[in-house]
Write a protein that holds these residues in place. Structure first.
Motif, PDB file in Angstrom:
ATOM      1  N   GLY A   1      61.060 -49.912  67.245  1.00 51.46           N
ATOM      2  CA  GLY A   1      60.589 -50.689  66.119  1.00 51.46           C
ATOM      3  C   GLY A   1      60.322 -52.135  66.477  1.00 51.46           C
ATOM      4  O   GLY A   1      60.446 -52.559  67.630  1.00 51.46           O
TER       5      GLY A   1
ATOM      6  N   LEU B   1      60.502 -52.757  60.909  1.00 54.60           N
ATOM      7  CA  LEU B   1      60.011 -51.384  60.817  1.00 54.60           C
ATOM      8  C   LEU B   1      60.574 -50.596  61.990  1.00 54.60           C
ATOM      9  O   LEU B   1      60.472 -51.036  63.145  1.00 54.60           O
TER      10      LEU B   1
ATOM     11  N   TYR C   1      60.913 -46.548  63.696  1.00 55.75           N
ATOM     12  CA  TYR C   1      60.605 -45.115  63.749  1.00 55.75           C
ATOM     13  C   TYR C   1      61.780 -44.380  64.393  1.00 55.75           C
ATOM     14  O   TYR C   1      62.257 -44.763  65.469  1.00 55.75           O
TER      15      TYR C   1
ATOM     16  N   SER D   1      61.551 -39.947  60.907  1.00 52.51           N
ATOM     17  CA  SER D   1      61.524 -40.809  59.730  1.00 52.51           C
ATOM     18  C   SER D   1      61.016 -42.194  60.090  1.00 52.51           C
ATOM     19  O   SER D   1      60.998 -42.592  61.261  1.00 52.51           O
ATOM     20  N   LEU D   2      60.632 -42.927  59.060  1.00 53.22           N
ATOM     21  CA  LEU D   2      60.159 -44.296  59.199  1.00 53.22           C
ATOM     22  C   LEU D   2      60.926 -45.153  58.205  1.00 53.22           C
ATOM     23  O   LEU D   2      60.918 -44.880  57.001  1.00 53.22           O
TER      24      LEU D   2
END
Length: 353
Positions: free
Chosen positions: A168, A182, A184, A211-212
Motif C-alpha cells: 500500500g 490505501l 491491498y 481485500s482493499l
C-alpha cells in the motif's frame, strides 16, 4: 493535534474490530500500528454479544466472542518503520438451541453450529520518502480451525499457517493531521484436514478473500479530528469444501454469495491534555436474501460507537469503547431473522518506549 490524531487511529481500530459483529470478517486486517509515532506496543481485548433470533421458534443463534489483538511497532530510522500485528481476522460463532435448525444430525452438536476461529501474524514495513509520501508492504501468515455442524453432519478441521501479502501507500499532511492510506491484502488459501462425523478423515481448503482497505483522517478544527475507513472484501464465490481422504463425495459446507463493503466514519475531540472522546458510525449494506446457509443468520449492519482515550502518563495510554450494532435482516429457508442486534465493547493499552 497529534494527540487527537493518535486517538482517531486507536478508536478506528477498536470500531472496526467490533462493527462486523454479525459476520465472519472481524478484525478488518487494518495495519494502523505502522503509522504510530516512535516505538509503541499495544494490546487490546473486546467482547461482542449478539442477540439473534428468528421465526418458527429459532432462538439463541449467535454466541458471544472475544476478539484479542497485539502489536509492536519499531522505528528503525527516520524513514523506516516495522511492525508485527497479531489478530483474529475471521471467525464465526453460531449455535441453534431451538427451532427449525436445532435437529441434531450426529454427536453432541445442534444442527446449526459453527465455532470457527483464525489467527494471523502480519509483518509490515514502511518507507517514508518525505513528510508527505510513504509506501508499505509485508506478509501475513494465517491459520484456521473450527467445527461446523449442518444437515451434512459434523466437520472438525484445522489448517497449518498459509501465507499472503499486502502492499500500500499513504499521503500525509502533518500540519493538519491528515493521512490517507490505501492497502491491498491478498487472498490466503488454507489447506484443511480433519474428521467428518468423528469417523472419516477428510481434506479440503478455504480461501479467505482478497481485500482493499482505505483509511483516512484529517483535522477539521482545533483539537478535532474527522476519521474513517472503507473496506471491500471479495467474498463472492468463496466456499469451504472437504472430500474424504482417498476419494468420495465432496461436501460444500459454506458458500459466500456476495462481496462486502463496510464503512466507518467518526469524529474525535481532545477535551484536555489527558482525555479525548470520539463517536463513530458504521455501515455495511445487505447482500443476497434469502441466504443459502443457516450459519449466516444476519446480513449487513448499522452501528454507532462511543470511545474515550486517557493518557495515564506520557508513555501509557488507555482507550476504551462501546458499540451498538443493528444487524441486518436475513431469511434462510422457512426462517426469517429480523430486528436483531449486538453490543460490543473493548479496551486497549498502548505503551510508548
Amino acid at each position: 493535534m497529534m494527540k487527537t490524531l493518535a486517538l482517531g487511529v486507536s478508536l478506528l481500530a477498536l470500531a472496526t474490530s467490533t462493527a462486523s459483529a454479525g459476520g465472519i470478517d472481524r478484525s478488518g486486517q487494518w495495519i494502523t500500528p505502522i503509522f504510530d509515532k516512535g516505538n509503541v506496543v499495544q494490546f487490546s481485548i473486546g467482547s461482542v454479544d449478539p442477540d439473534v433470533t428468528g421465526s418458527l421458534g429459532t432462538t439463541d443463534s449467535a454466541t458471544r466472542y472475544n476478539p484479542v489483538s497485539f502489536s509492536i511497532k519499531q522505528a528503525i530510522t527516520d524513514k523506516v518503520d516495522v511492525a508485527v500485528i497479531v489478530d483474529q481476522p475471521f471467525g464465526a460463532n453460531i449455535e441453534y438451541t431451538a427451532g427449525a435448525f436445532a435437529a441434531t444430525p450426529i454427536g453432541p452438536y445442534p444442527g446449526g453450529f459453527a465455532d470457527v476461529t483464525s489467527k494471523a501474524m502480519t509483518f509490515v514495513g514502511r518507507y517514508k520518502y518525505n513528510d508527505n509520501f510513504s509506501v508499505h508492504a509485508g506478509a501475513r501468515a494465517q491459520s484456521l480451525t473450527g467445527t461446523i455442524a449442518s444437515a451434512d453432519g459434523i466437520l472438525n478441521a484445522s489448517s497449518d499457517y498459509a501465507w499472503g501479502a499486502l502492499v500500500g501507500a499513504a499521503y500525509e499532511r502533518p500540519d493538519i493531521a491528515m493521512r490517507v492510506a490505501l492497502t491491498y491484502n491478498s487472498a490466503i488459501k488454507n489447506k484443511l484436514s480433519g474428521m467428518h462425523n468423528f469417523a472419516t478423515p477428510v481434506s479440503g481448503s478455504h480461501k479467505s478473500p482478497e481485500s482493499l482497505n482505505l483509511e483516512f483522517q484529517t483535522g477539521i478544527a482545533t483539537d478535532t479530528l474527522l476519521f474513517g475507513s472503507v473496506r471491500h472484501a471479495k467474498w463472492g464465490g468463496r466456499s469451504l469444501e472437504t472430500t474424504p481422504v482417498g476419494g468420495g463425495t465432496t461436501i460444500n459446507w459454506v458458500n459466500f454469495r456476495d462481496d462486502s463493503t463496510s464503512y466507518t466514519l467518526g469524529v474525535g475531540r481532545k477535551i484536555n491534555d489527558k482525555l479525548s472522546l470520539a463517536v463513530t458510525l458504521g455501515y455495511e449494506g445487505a447482500g443476497t436474501r434469502p441466504g443459502n446457509t443457516p450459519l449466516a443468520p444476519t446480513n449487513g449492519y448499522k452501528s454507532i460507537g462511543l470511545g474515550a482515550s486517557y493518557n495515564v502518563t506520557d508513555s501509557l495510554k488507555v482507550s476504551g469503547g462501546l458499540q451498538y450494532v443493528k444487524l441486518g435482516d436475513q431469511s434462510v429457508g422457512p426462517v426469517s431473522f429480523t430486528d436483531n442486534e449486538a453490543i460490543g465493547f473493548g479496551i486497549k493499552l498502548a505503551y510508548s518506549f
